[in-house]
Motif scaffolding. Structure first.
Motif, mmCIF file in Angstrom:
data_model
loop_
_atom_site.group_PDB
_atom_site.id
_atom_site.type_symbol
_atom_site.label_atom_id
_atom_site.label_comp_id
_atom_site.label_asym_id
_atom_site.label_seq_id
_atom_site.Cartn_x
_atom_site.Cartn_y
_atom_site.Cartn_z
ATOM 1 N N UNK A 115 18.856 -13.212 -4.820
ATOM 2 C CA UNK A 115 18.136 -12.562 -3.723
ATOM 3 C C UNK A 115 17.187 -11.509 -4.274
ATOM 4 N N UNK A 116 16.084 -11.322 -3.561
ATOM 5 C CA UNK A 116 15.044 -10.382 -3.972
ATOM 6 C C UNK A 116 14.617 -9.586 -2.738
ATOM 7 N N UNK A 117 14.700 -8.268 -2.834
ATOM 8 C CA UNK A 117 14.321 -7.423 -1.703
ATOM 9 C C UNK A 117 13.335 -6.354 -2.171
ATOM 10 N N UNK A 118 12.690 -5.717 -1.213
ATOM 11 C CA UNK A 118 11.699 -4.706 -1.562
ATOM 12 C C UNK A 118 11.701 -3.582 -0.537
ATOM 13 N N UNK A 119 11.383 -2.384 -1.006
ATOM 14 C CA UNK A 119 11.250 -1.209 -0.145
ATOM 15 C C UNK A 119 9.796 -0.756 -0.196
ATOM 16 N N UNK A 120 9.177 -0.641 0.972
ATOM 17 C CA UNK A 120 7.775 -0.241 1.060
ATOM 18 C C UNK A 120 7.660 1.158 1.651
ATOM 19 N N UNK A 121 6.558 1.842 1.328
ATOM 20 C CA UNK A 121 6.243 3.153 1.905
ATOM 21 C C UNK A 121 7.429 4.108 1.744
ATOM 22 N N UNK A 147 7.160 1.541 -8.876
ATOM 23 C CA UNK A 147 5.911 2.030 -9.457
ATOM 24 C C UNK A 147 5.791 3.541 -9.251
ATOM 25 N N UNK A 148 4.737 4.118 -9.779
ATOM 26 C CA UNK A 148 4.623 5.574 -9.796
ATOM 27 C C UNK A 148 3.159 5.963 -9.981
ATOM 28 N N UNK A 149 2.820 7.234 -9.730
ATOM 29 C CA UNK A 149 1.448 7.705 -9.929
ATOM 30 C C UNK A 149 0.944 7.463 -11.352
ATOM 31 N N UNK A 150 -0.349 7.226 -11.467
ATOM 32 C CA UNK A 150 -0.945 6.771 -12.723
ATOM 33 C C UNK A 150 -0.952 7.839 -13.817
ATOM 34 N N UNK A 151 -0.473 7.427 -15.011
ATOM 35 C CA UNK A 151 -0.492 8.305 -16.191
ATOM 36 C C UNK A 151 -0.903 7.547 -17.453
ATOM 37 N N UNK A 247 3.811 -2.350 -5.810
ATOM 38 C CA UNK A 247 2.781 -1.761 -4.968
ATOM 39 C C UNK A 247 2.051 -2.766 -4.106
ATOM 40 N N UNK A 248 1.382 -3.713 -4.736
ATOM 41 C CA UNK A 248 0.558 -4.666 -3.994
ATOM 42 C C UNK A 248 1.419 -5.565 -3.097
ATOM 43 N N UNK A 249 2.498 -6.120 -3.650
ATOM 44 C CA UNK A 249 3.336 -7.048 -2.891
ATOM 45 C C UNK A 249 3.978 -6.399 -1.670
ATOM 46 N N UNK A 273 6.348 1.846 -3.827
ATOM 47 C CA UNK A 273 7.001 0.571 -3.556
ATOM 48 C C UNK A 273 8.050 0.294 -4.623
ATOM 49 N N UNK A 274 9.175 -0.297 -4.231
ATOM 50 C CA UNK A 274 10.250 -0.598 -5.178
ATOM 51 C C UNK A 274 10.788 -1.997 -4.898
ATOM 52 N N UNK A 275 11.279 -2.675 -5.945
ATOM 53 C CA UNK A 275 11.841 -4.012 -5.767
ATOM 54 C C UNK A 275 13.237 -4.075 -6.371
ATOM 55 N N UNK A 276 14.048 -4.994 -5.844
ATOM 56 C CA UNK A 276 15.452 -5.114 -6.218
ATOM 57 C C UNK A 276 15.831 -6.592 -6.240
ATOM 58 N N UNK A 277 16.766 -6.949 -7.114
ATOM 59 C CA UNK A 277 17.235 -8.335 -7.154
ATOM 60 C C UNK A 277 18.694 -8.376 -7.578
#
Length: 356
Positions: A115-121, A147-151, A247-249, A273-277
């Motif tokens: 299973x694959x889930x995602x958290x947005x915003x 993901x995270x702010x650009x560095x 982020x995009x997905x 955005x974060x993803x989990x599996x």
């Protein structure tokens, strides 16, 4: 490992009780405060102090107080199928959305195998390992990334386009420790640069660049510049993939669209955005057979021929398990500069910071 080398030692339970009270005092519910506190203290116990209360507590509290991050949980499942789900977190605390998403992945994997889930915003969710390791007691392999702010600039570029974008894979074993690969896609996390700056400690060469693109060991210059990716262009490719998945997905921020870093931006939500599996081992092999095979593979690696200057070969996550065992007995080190911040926070909230 992103740990604190020295500091004043505090018992974990004393820090845990005070931190939970702090979050409840600023409006976080008791259950959410328990979860949030546990994720941070667990990071400290494992030696990942960049993602523990050492760096995150005062930042989280300020963001909640200024309304940049919501203390109230509001999670909506906006898309769902038997093996997938997308949760809109509506700027809720990152750990709360992560717990819901990873638990859904585990529950779905019991039925579908994977299973694959995602958290947005959502928001910063602490140490990536905390979420991937949720799968281990369920006989599953866990995965998480955010993901995270650009560095970091893309290979050949000078503009920051990608965050530290960590990933974690947690694999169960039997008699051996679980294998827990938890890493930022930069040489070090930005949080470690922050901790070094707080203590005025020089960086190791190869960690960062200043704002002109020159290598630097000055943590203050590094915070104005760029971090180095792991593995050069390969690290750039991995962090790009993480940014697109997280982020995009999910329809969240990515690349240069973040409003700023956690401690620097107290106006706009981060919109992470974060993803989990979760992978149910029983869908591929009987769990005892699998964990026995992992044990065998781990023993083969650890007993392989070592370099002359090396005393021991480690498996990913092994050091963190040992640090946790040590800190549970001896305490969590908090730098003196951070202790002062906690004392001031305690005064502000009328919750005195505990003494040693």
């Amino acid at each position: 490992m992103a740990g604190v080398d020295d500091g004043i030692l505090f018992p974990a339970n004393r820090l845990r009780d005070w931190t939970q009270e702090v979050f409840q005092k600023v409006g976080v519910s008791r259950d959410d405060a328990l979860l949030l506190t546990d994720s941070l203290i667990e990071a400290n116990l494992r030696g990942v102090d960049t993602h523990g209360i050492t760096r995150m507590l005062c930042v989280y509290v300020e963001r909640i107080q200024k309304g940049v991050m919501s203390a109230k949980t509001n999670l909506t499942v906006v898309r769902e199928k038997p093996s997938t789900a997308l949760i809109d977190c509506h700027n809720s605390i990152g750990q709360v959305g992560a717990a819901r998403a990873m638990q859904m992945a585990i529950e779905k994997a019991r039925q579908t195998g994977v299973a694959f889930t995602a958290a947005a915003h959502t928001n910063h969710y602490g140490a990536t390992a905390y979420w991937a390791m949720m799968a281990l007691p369920n006989g599953m392999i866990g995965f998480s990334s955010t993901n995270a702010p650009a560095v970091v600039a893309p290979t050949g570029g000078r503009t920051a386009m990608f965050g530290t974008n960590p990933i974690c894979i947690a694999i169960p074993a039997d008699k051996q420790l679980p294998v827990v690969l938890d890493l930022a896609t930069t040489v070090v996390a930005r949080g470690r640069i922050n901790l070094y700056a707080k203590q005025n400690k020089p960086l190791e060469p190869g960690w960062a660049f200043d704002e002109h693109g020159a290598p630097t060991t000055d943590p203050h210059a590094a915070l104005k510049g760029l971090l180095a990716p792991i593995g050069g262009y390969k690290g750039y490719g991995i962090m790009l993939a993480v940014d697109f998945l997280c982020g995009v997905l999910t329809g969240s921020n990515y690349g240069t669209h973040f409003p700023g870093f956690l401690a620097d931006n107290m106006i706009d939500p981060t919109d992470v955005g974060s993803v989990f599996a979760a992978v149910n081992v029983e869908s591929f092999m009987d769990l005892p057979e699998f964990t026995a095979a992992i044990d065998k593979a781990v023993r083969e690696i650890k007993t392989s021929t070592r370099s002359a200057e090396v005393d021991r070969i480690y498996i990913p996550g092994e050091i963190e398990f040992e640090v946790k065992a040590h800190r549970l007995v001896h305490g969590i080190p908090i730098p003196a500069e951070v202790v002062k911040d906690f004392i001031n926070l305690g005064r502000e909230l009328a919750l005195p910071f505990p003494q040693v």
